[in-house]
Design an enzyme around this catalytic site. Structure first.
Site, short mmCIF file in Angstrom:
data_model
loop_
_atom_site.label_atom_id
_atom_site.label_comp_id
_atom_site.label_asym_id
_atom_site.label_seq_id
_atom_site.Cartn_x
_atom_site.Cartn_y
_atom_site.Cartn_z
N SER A 18 12.80 11.62 93.05
CA SER A 18 12.20 11.46 91.73
C SER A 18 11.17 12.55 91.39
CB SER A 18 11.56 10.07 91.61
OG SER A 18 12.58 9.10 91.64
N THR A 45 10.41 1.74 93.28
CA THR A 45 11.65 1.60 94.04
C THR A 45 11.44 0.63 95.20
OG1 THR A 45 13.45 2.84 95.05
CG2 THR A 45 11.24 3.72 95.43
N LYS A 104 10.33 -3.52 93.38
CA LYS A 104 10.83 -3.79 92.02
C LYS A 104 10.53 -5.21 91.54
CE LYS A 104 14.51 -0.33 91.89
NZ LYS A 104 15.88 -0.05 91.51
N GLY A 121 23.75 -7.94 94.60
CA GLY A 121 22.31 -7.78 94.87
C GLY A 121 21.62 -7.28 93.61
N ARG A 157 30.83 -10.31 98.89
CA ARG A 157 31.15 -10.87 100.21
C ARG A 157 30.70 -12.34 100.25
NH1 ARG A 157 28.28 -7.51 104.86
NH2 ARG A 157 26.48 -8.43 103.81
N THR A 158 29.50 -12.61 99.72
CA THR A 158 29.00 -13.97 99.60
C THR A 158 29.22 -14.41 98.15
OG1 THR A 158 27.27 -13.22 101.11
CG2 THR A 158 26.99 -15.42 100.17
#
Ligand code: ATR
Length: 271
Positions: A16, A61, A65, A128, A151-152
Site C-alpha cells: 500500500s 488490513t 478490519k 470468509g 468448504r463449510t
C-alpha cells in the site's frame, strides 16, 4: 502535510505505501503514506495516536478490519454489507467514517479486464471476509446470479441470507451445474498452495478464472484452471491497486489512473 497510513499486523509485506505514494505523485497531492504496525490488541490506541499527529485517513488490513468497523461512528452501506472496514477517514464534522472499497476494487479490475458483468452467472468460492465484501458491489454492477460455494456450506448460507434470491449457496460437492462464465476464488487456499476442491465440470463455460490472491507465481487454483483449459486467468494484483485507488479518491477527491501503478507493481511482484 496530511498523513495517511495502512494499519496491519504483520504489515512489513504491504504494497500500500508504494501504491499510494505513486498515486500522490501522479495526482500532485501533498501527503505522506506510511505502514503502521499496530499491536494485535491495540488498534484503537494506535489509530488515536496517528490522528493526534496529523493522520487524516487510513487503510486497514488483517487483523483489524472488524475492529475498525466497530470503531467507526459512521459506516457506508458497503462497509455495513461487508461487516468490515478497509478505509477510515475523518469527515468535515470530525466524525470517524468507515468504508469498504474491496468490492469496488474487484469490480473495477474485472471491468479493466473487459469482463461482461451484466446478467453474468458467477461462481464465488469461499465464504470468509473476502467473499462477503464483494457480493454487494458485484450485484450492483449488474451480475445476474452469484452462487457462493464454500468448504463449510453453512458459512456460505449465512452470506447468501444477507442478499436476495440472486445469491445462492452450497458446499463444494453440490454446486449446481450451470454455465458459470466467471469463477472467482475468494478462499485463502492459495496461501498454502492449495485450491478449492471443486469439480472441473464447473469450468466448462468459464471465460475468466480469477483469484483474489496474487504472487510471483500463479496460485494453485489458477494453475489448475489453466490445465483444465480455461483460456483467461487473472490474479488479484489489479484488485489490490483498484481498491487502493477507491480509498485514495475518498480521501483526496481525485481518482488516480490505475495502469501506470499496476505496471510498476506487477514488475516488482512478478520478477
Ligand atoms: P478471508 O478474510 O481472507 O476471507 P477467512 O475469513 O479466514 O479469510 O476465510 C477463509 C476462507 O477460505 C474460508 O471460506 C475457508 O473455508 P472454510 O470456511 O471452510 O474454512 C477458505 N479456505 C481456506 N483454505 C481452504 C482450502 N484449502 N480449501 C478450500 N477452502 C479454503
Amino acid at each position: 502535510m496530511d498523513r495517511y497510513a495502512v494499519f496491519g499486523n504483520p504489515i512489513g509485506h504491504s504494497k500500500s505505501p508504494l501504491i499510494h505514494r505513486c498515486f500522490a505523485e501522479q495526482t500532485a497531492q501533498q501527503m505522506s503514506y506510511d505502514a503502521i504496525l499496530a499491536p494485535v490488541d491495540g488498534f484503537a490506541d494506535s489509530w488515536q495516536a496517528f490522528v493526534a499527529s496529523g493522520g487524516r485517513g487510513a487503510n486497514v488490513t488483517v487483523p483489524f478490519k472488524e475492529v475498525a468497523f466497530a470503531l467507526a461512528s459512521r459506516l457506508s452501506d458497503r462497509a455495513k454489507q461487508a461487516g468490515a472496514v478497509n478505509t477510515l477517514y475523518i469527515d468535515n464534522k470530525g466524525q470517524l467514517c468507515g468504508d469498504n472499497t474491496d468490492g469496488l476494487g474487484l469490480v473495477a479490475d474485472l471491468q479493466r479486464l473487459g469482463v461482461k458483468l451484466e446478467q453474468t452467472q458467477l461462481l464465488l468460492l469461499g465464504a470468509g471476509g473476502a467473499s462477503r465484501g464483494v457480493v454487494g458491489p458485484l450485484l450492483a454492477a449488474g451480475v445476474g446470479q452469484i452462487h457462493i460455494a464454500n468448504r463449510t456450506a453453512d458459512k456460505a448460507q449465512v452470506i447468501a441470507g444477507l442478499f436476495d434470491c440472486r445469491v445462492t449457496a452450497s458446499g463444494f460437492t453440490d454446486i449446481p451445474h450451470q454455465p458459470w462464465s466467471l469463477v472467482i476464488n475468494a478462499t485463502s487456499s492459495g496461501l498454502t498452495q492449495q485450491r478449492p476442491d471443486i469439480s472441473a465440470s464447473h469450468l466448462k463455460y468459464c471465460e475468466l478464472a480469477y483469484d483474489m490472491l496474487y504472487g510471483k507465481e500463479p496460485t494453485a487454483f489458477l494453475s489448475w484452471c489453466q490445465q483444465q483449459g480455461v483460456e483467461r486467468c487473472a490474479d488479484g494484483i489489479g484488485m489490490l491497486v483498484a481498491q487502493a485507488a477507491e480509498s485514495f479518491a475518498i480521501w483526496r477527491g481525485v481518482k488516480p489512473e490505475l495502469e501506470p501503478v499496476l505496471e510498476k507493481l506487477t514488475a516488482l511482484v512478478k520478477t
